[in-house]
Design an enzyme around this catalytic site. Structure first.
Site, mmCIF file in Angstrom:
data_model
loop_
_atom_site.group_PDB
_atom_site.id
_atom_site.type_symbol
_atom_site.label_atom_id
_atom_site.label_comp_id
_atom_site.label_asym_id
_atom_site.label_seq_id
_atom_site.Cartn_x
_atom_site.Cartn_y
_atom_site.Cartn_z
ATOM 1 C CG HIS A 1 -1.984 -1.030 1.198
ATOM 2 N ND1 HIS A 1 -3.041 -0.973 0.323
ATOM 3 C CD2 HIS A 1 -2.153 -2.167 1.926
ATOM 4 C CE1 HIS A 1 -3.832 -2.030 0.509
ATOM 5 N NE2 HIS A 1 -3.311 -2.767 1.480
ATOM 6 C CB CYS B 1 -2.332 3.696 -4.373
ATOM 7 S SG CYS B 1 -3.636 2.438 -4.251
#
Length: 408
Positions: A161, A203
């Site tokens: 992440h 991301c």
């Protein structure tokens, strides 16, 4: 009648010898530059930064890349595998000791041969920086080091992440883009790489390489600033996604390739297969620091490798087997560390016990000893004495050409 001077008599000979040697040097250098890429010194650093069962896909991303680079030729000794969680042994896993990346064929990525070098809480942002820059304690085992040099090509793959200029580790700390750029700068100053392919699946991944400033780095990310990266599909029995899109389509290109085909397939071809329609995000590629260009960078330059093999027979083979057997028994027993992860070779003693992991560390230690590289006595394909002799001939030729003696 005047006797010709030494210069006039030996000038043609000196010039001829110097020209011949210089021509041979030029032809040798030219041929060495066109015979292909040497993939004997390729390395891979594969990092999964996520914990917990719901991040199953990040572990699968990393193990998928691990399986692919091994299949294409990079040996385990040149791979540093970092997994922040061991979902293979999670109680919610319906297939114990198995990790998959495809709900259709359920290929086991874990298997019996996976070698995890950093696991669990060992995987931190600090550990990654120390690994890259070689700022490790003296007692750190070989399996936890990136033993590269100025001729090494390194694949660095990270997944987890992330956000704007950071990748999250263990759901509690972050590796910043500037910190990573500084680490690569230290590697460059320490002559620890020739070229690096940096790939990150998270991301806003493209923000992780915007501070890179050292030459020889080719970078790619799964999404630009402000965008998320998405998983590809889930497995209903597991109840979680099993792979991310960026990794999935990277493997979709790499898996059909054989090791030989990988040496002829360019990274430009691979990146051309990526599209927004497939990824649902904007793939980034940065090549301004990479002099060769994408078209000349082959897949095998970073994802593959090769190793010279010499077959032995008879007494030589028996002797080698005897050495390996002795290394596996008394001379290189391993004392497990307090964390239960990685041991260090110790001399045999009354209190030394064998590890409970089936002797994996002992096997790795013996392999390192047995596969010690021979001393390099060649340069550009010729013995070094050949070049010394050529230097002497050139010097003598020049001396004969410029030296003159008055006529008698």
């Amino acid at each position: 009648m005047k006797t010709p001077s030494i210069r006039r008599r030996f000038l043609p000979l000196g010039v001829a010898m110097a020209t011949m040697v210089l021509a041979l040097l030029a032809s040798s250098s030219s041929s060495s530059g066109t015979t292909g890429t040497d993939n004997h010194n390729n390395w891979a650093v594969l990092v999964c930064a996520s914990r917990f069962w719901f991040n199953y896909r990040h572990i699968a991303n990393t193990l998928s890349m691990y399986r692919t680079v091994k299949r294409l030729g990079i040996p385990d000794s040149n791979i540093v595998l970092m997994l922040a969680d061991d979902v293979a042994c999670n109680a919610r896993n319906p297939w114990p000791a198995k990790i998959i990346n495809n709900a259709d064929d359920r290929l086991d990525l874990y298997g019996d041969t996976v070698e995890v070098d950093y696991r669990g809480y060992e995987v931190t942002a600090e550990a990654v920086i120390r690994l890259l820059t070689d700022r490790l304690p003296a007692h750190t085992p070989r399996s936890k080091r990136l033993a590269t040099d100025h001729e090494s090509r390194i694949l660095v793959f990270m997944t987890g992440h992330g956000g704007d200029e950071f990748l999250k580790f263990q759901d509690k700390e972050e590796l910043g883009a500037q910190d990573l750029a500084d680490a690569f700068t230290q590697m460059y100053e320490g002559r620890r790489y020739k070229e690096i392919l940096f790939m990150v699946d998270t991301c806003q991944a493209n923000t992780m390489y915007q501070h890179f400033r050292t030459p020889g780095i080719l970078a790619s990310g799964s999404s630009q600033k402000g965008e998320s990266s998405y998983s590809h599909h889930m497995d209903r029995d597991l109840g979680v996604a099993v792979i991310d899109r960026y990794t999935y389509y990277t493997l979709d290109y790499l898996e059909p390739l054989t090791p030989q085909q990988a040496t002829n397939a360019s990274l430009a071809d691979m990146f051309r297969t990526f599209s927004f329609d497939k990824m649902s995000s904007t793939i980034g590629v940065r090549d301004d620091l990479f002099d060769r260009g994408l078209e000349r960078a082959m897949v095998g330059d970073f994802f593959g490798g090769s190793r010279s093999v010499r077959t032995v027979a008879g007494d030589e083979a028996a002797s080698a087997n005897a050495v390996l057997e002795s290394l596996r028994t008394t001379d290189h027993q391993v004392v497990p560390s307090s964390s239960g992860t990685e041991g260090t070779p110790q001399p045999p003693s009354a209190t030394t016990t064998a590890p409970s992991n089936g002797g994996r560390n002992v096997h790795r230690a013996s392999t390192l000893v047995a596969m010690k590289a021979p001393e390099d006595n060649t340069f550009v394909g010729y013995p070094k004495w050949y070049w010394h002799l050529g230097t002497v001939v050139v010097v003598l030729g020049v001396m004969l050409a410029v030296t003159s003696t008055p006529p008698e």
